[in-house]
Design an enzyme around this catalytic site. Structure first.
Site, PDB file in Angstrom:
ATOM      1  N   ASP A   1       0.822  -1.219   0.000  1.00 37.27           N
ATOM      2  CA  ASP A   1       0.000   0.000   0.000  1.00 37.27           C
ATOM      3  C   ASP A   1       0.850   1.260   0.000  1.00 37.27           C
ATOM      4  O   ASP A   1       1.909   1.310   0.613  1.00 37.27           O
ATOM      5  CB  ASP A   1      -0.870   0.033   1.257  1.00 37.27           C
ATOM      6  CG  ASP A   1      -1.862  -1.108   1.277  1.00 37.27           C
ATOM      7  OD1 ASP A   1      -2.646  -1.207   0.323  1.00 37.27           O
ATOM      8  OD2 ASP A   1      -1.824  -1.910   2.225  1.00 37.27           O
TER       9      ASP A   1
ATOM     10  N   GLY B   1       9.886   1.564  -3.713  1.00 36.46           N
ATOM     11  CA  GLY B   1       8.577   2.182  -3.459  1.00 36.46           C
ATOM     12  C   GLY B   1       8.514   2.731  -2.039  1.00 36.46           C
ATOM     13  O   GLY B   1       7.993   3.834  -1.797  1.00 36.46           O
TER      14      GLY B   1
ATOM     15  N   ASP C   1      15.778  -7.509  -5.267  1.00 36.79           N
ATOM     16  CA  ASP C   1      16.149  -6.998  -6.589  1.00 36.79           C
ATOM     17  C   ASP C   1      17.469  -6.224  -6.580  1.00 36.79           C
ATOM     18  O   ASP C   1      18.045  -5.973  -7.635  1.00 36.79           O
ATOM     19  CB  ASP C   1      15.049  -6.064  -7.127  1.00 36.79           C
ATOM     20  CG  ASP C   1      13.693  -6.726  -7.159  1.00 36.79           C
ATOM     21  OD1 ASP C   1      13.651  -7.967  -7.215  1.00 36.79           O
ATOM     22  OD2 ASP C   1      12.669  -6.011  -7.129  1.00 36.79           O
TER      23      ASP C   1
ATOM     24  N   GLY D   1      13.549  -9.820 -10.182  1.00 35.62           N
ATOM     25  CA  GLY D   1      14.456  -8.674 -10.293  1.00 35.62           C
ATOM     26  C   GLY D   1      13.738  -7.412 -10.718  1.00 35.62           C
ATOM     27  O   GLY D   1      14.349  -6.361 -10.872  1.00 35.62           O
TER      28      GLY D   1
HETATM   29  O1  F6P Z   1      10.524  -6.419  -5.531  1.00 34.62           O
HETATM   30  C1  F6P Z   1      10.647  -7.744  -5.177  1.00 34.62           C
HETATM   31  C2  F6P Z   1       9.895  -8.612  -6.119  1.00 34.62           C
HETATM   32  O2  F6P Z   1      10.031  -9.947  -5.681  1.00 34.62           O
HETATM   33  C3  F6P Z   1      10.258  -8.480  -7.591  1.00 34.62           C
HETATM   34  O3  F6P Z   1      11.416  -9.191  -7.914  1.00 34.62           O
HETATM   35  C4  F6P Z   1       9.022  -9.008  -8.253  1.00 34.62           C
HETATM   36  O4  F6P Z   1       8.867  -8.443  -9.536  1.00 34.62           O
HETATM   37  C5  F6P Z   1       7.925  -8.521  -7.343  1.00 34.62           C
HETATM   38  O5  F6P Z   1       8.513  -8.308  -6.083  1.00 34.62           O
HETATM   39  C6  F6P Z   1       6.791  -9.492  -7.175  1.00 34.62           C
HETATM   40  O6  F6P Z   1       5.833  -8.875  -6.393  1.00 34.62           O
HETATM   41  P1  F6P Z   1       4.615  -9.563  -5.657  1.00 34.62           P
HETATM   42  O7  F6P Z   1       5.164 -10.335  -4.495  1.00 34.62           O
HETATM   43  O8  F6P Z   1       3.758  -8.438  -5.230  1.00 34.62           O
HETATM   44  O9  F6P Z   1       3.995 -10.489  -6.646  1.00 34.62           O
END
Ligand code: F6P
Length: 372
Positions: free
Chosen positions: A75, A112, A135, A178
């Site tokens: 969020d 973020g 990442d 990544g």
């Molecule tokens: O930022 C970390 C990460 O694992 C990225 O490598 C990936 O693109 C994203 O988060 C996946 O996000 P979520 O867990 O919200 O699917």
């Protein structure tokens, strides 16, 4: 008077978060006599005032635990889903901070979170952040919490894929996380000895990849491992993205939005890029190909020794900075030292892999195809 510290973990989770919470919490309480509380589920917990007391027993036995005892969430304070609306809830968060008489709020998160932390700083809150993401793309720090663990997991996966690719004389395309940077795929690809490494920073030519695989076949190597970063794009993908961008700009000039069907087509194309690459390589090389998507495996489980060490270094340094009255900064790793970097210098910046980075040169020097 004892200082009051709040902690939250935001964005996607990553190994090492609990070790960092422990580092901040133990040093803050034991060394500096501060009171420490945690907010659950990232900025949502701050908005809803959902608190967890981070006392001695709660901070015990969490060093090696994966995930985050506080919970995490993606969020954003200024665009918080409430009911079926997106609302700016920053003032509500400021109220929670004030109600708990906090002297500082520690936010552990990736790119973020750095932006969200800066928003709260601009509202007058004292904020300190720690860089966390598998990442490794947070600016102004050598590395981020969770990257080393994810690197180990992805490397082990590539090691394991080698033997099965070898037995079946197959290509295996392994998709590595990544986001929009290639640190993880590049690092794991080099460490695991991938034959091809494709990262977002270097758009790839599929014919070049196929050629490298065919060349391996001619040398008697009947299998290949392709380490594909989830954000990597072929030259054709890049063209498709820029065509849609042009359409968006053109439509915006006329006060309209780009045609939904074009956006949907592009989304579909990018969502399927790993499978498409695998299929196309089969056609171009005559070898069988399989796909392995590592996904959230890379974020799970116990942190590596390097991540525990980093978390403890950054966490305890964070407590020291709070004691010294420093705020509005990210606690960055710089060699063996830590450095307090102004949030303004971090937020909104993404650390991509520079094209002249030594890892890229090293990969090329051992004959790895980077698709260009
Ligand atoms: O930022 C970390 C990460 O694992 C990225 O490598 C990936 O693109 C994203 O988060 C996946 O996000 P979520 O867990 O919200 O699917």
């Amino acid at each position: 008077m004892a200082k009051h510290v709040g902690i939250l973990t935001a964005g996607g989770d990553s190994p090492g978060l609990n070790a960092a919470i422990r580092g901040v919490g133990k040093a803050a309480q034991v060394v500096y006599g501060m009171d420490v509380i945690g907010f659950r589920d990232g900025f949502r917990g701050l908005m809803q005032d959902r608190v967890m007391r981070l006392d001695g027993p709660t901070l015990s036995d969490i060093l090696t635990r994966g995930g985050t005892i506080l919970g995490a969430g993606r969020d954003k304070p200024h665009r918080m889903p409430v009911g079926n609306k997106l609302l700016d809830m920053t003032d509500v968060m400021v109220n929670t901070y004030t109600r708990h008489h906090l002297d500082v709020l520690v936010c552990l998160g990736g790119g973020g979170t750095q932006k969200n932390a800066l928003r709260l700083k601009k509202k007058g809150l004292d904020i300190i952040t720690l860089p966390k993401t598998i990442d490794n793309d947070v600016a102004m720090t050598d590395t981020t919490l969770g990257f080393d663990t994810a690197l180990g997991i992805s490397t082990e996966a590539i090691d394991r894929l080698h033997s099965t690719a070898h037995s079946h004389h197959r290509i295996i395309v392994v998709e590595i996380m990544g986001h929009r940077t290639g640190w993880l795929a590049l690092g794991a690809g080099i460490s695991g000895g991938a034959d091809v490494i494709l990262i977002p920073e270097i758009p790839y030519d599929i014919e070049t990849v196929a050629k490298a695989i065919r060349q391996r076949s001619r040398e008697g190597k009947q299998f290949s491992i392709v380490a594909l970063s989830e954000g990597a794009m072929s030259n054709d993908d890049v063209k498709a993205v820029s065509a849609v961008d042009d359409q968006k700009k053109g439509a915006a000039r006329k006060g309209k939005s780009a045609p939904d069907v074009e956006l949907a087509k592009l989304e579909m194309r990018l969502a399927n890029r790993t499978l498409s690459l695998s299929k196309r390589l089969e056609q171009l090389t005559g070898l069988e190909s399989r796909v392995t998507i590592l996904g959230h495996l890379q974020r799970g489980g116990t942190p590596s020794a390097a991540d525990r060490l980093l978390a403890t270094r950054l966490g305890t340094a964070c407590a020291r900075l709070i004691h010294e009255g420093v705020a509005g900064v990210m606690v960055a790793a710089r060699g063996d030292e830590v450095e307090a970097v102004l949030l303004e210098k971090v937020a909104g910046q993404r650390k991509t892999v520079p094209l002249d980075h030594p890892w890229i040169q090293a990969a090329r020097d051992v004959g790895t195809c980077l698709g260009d």
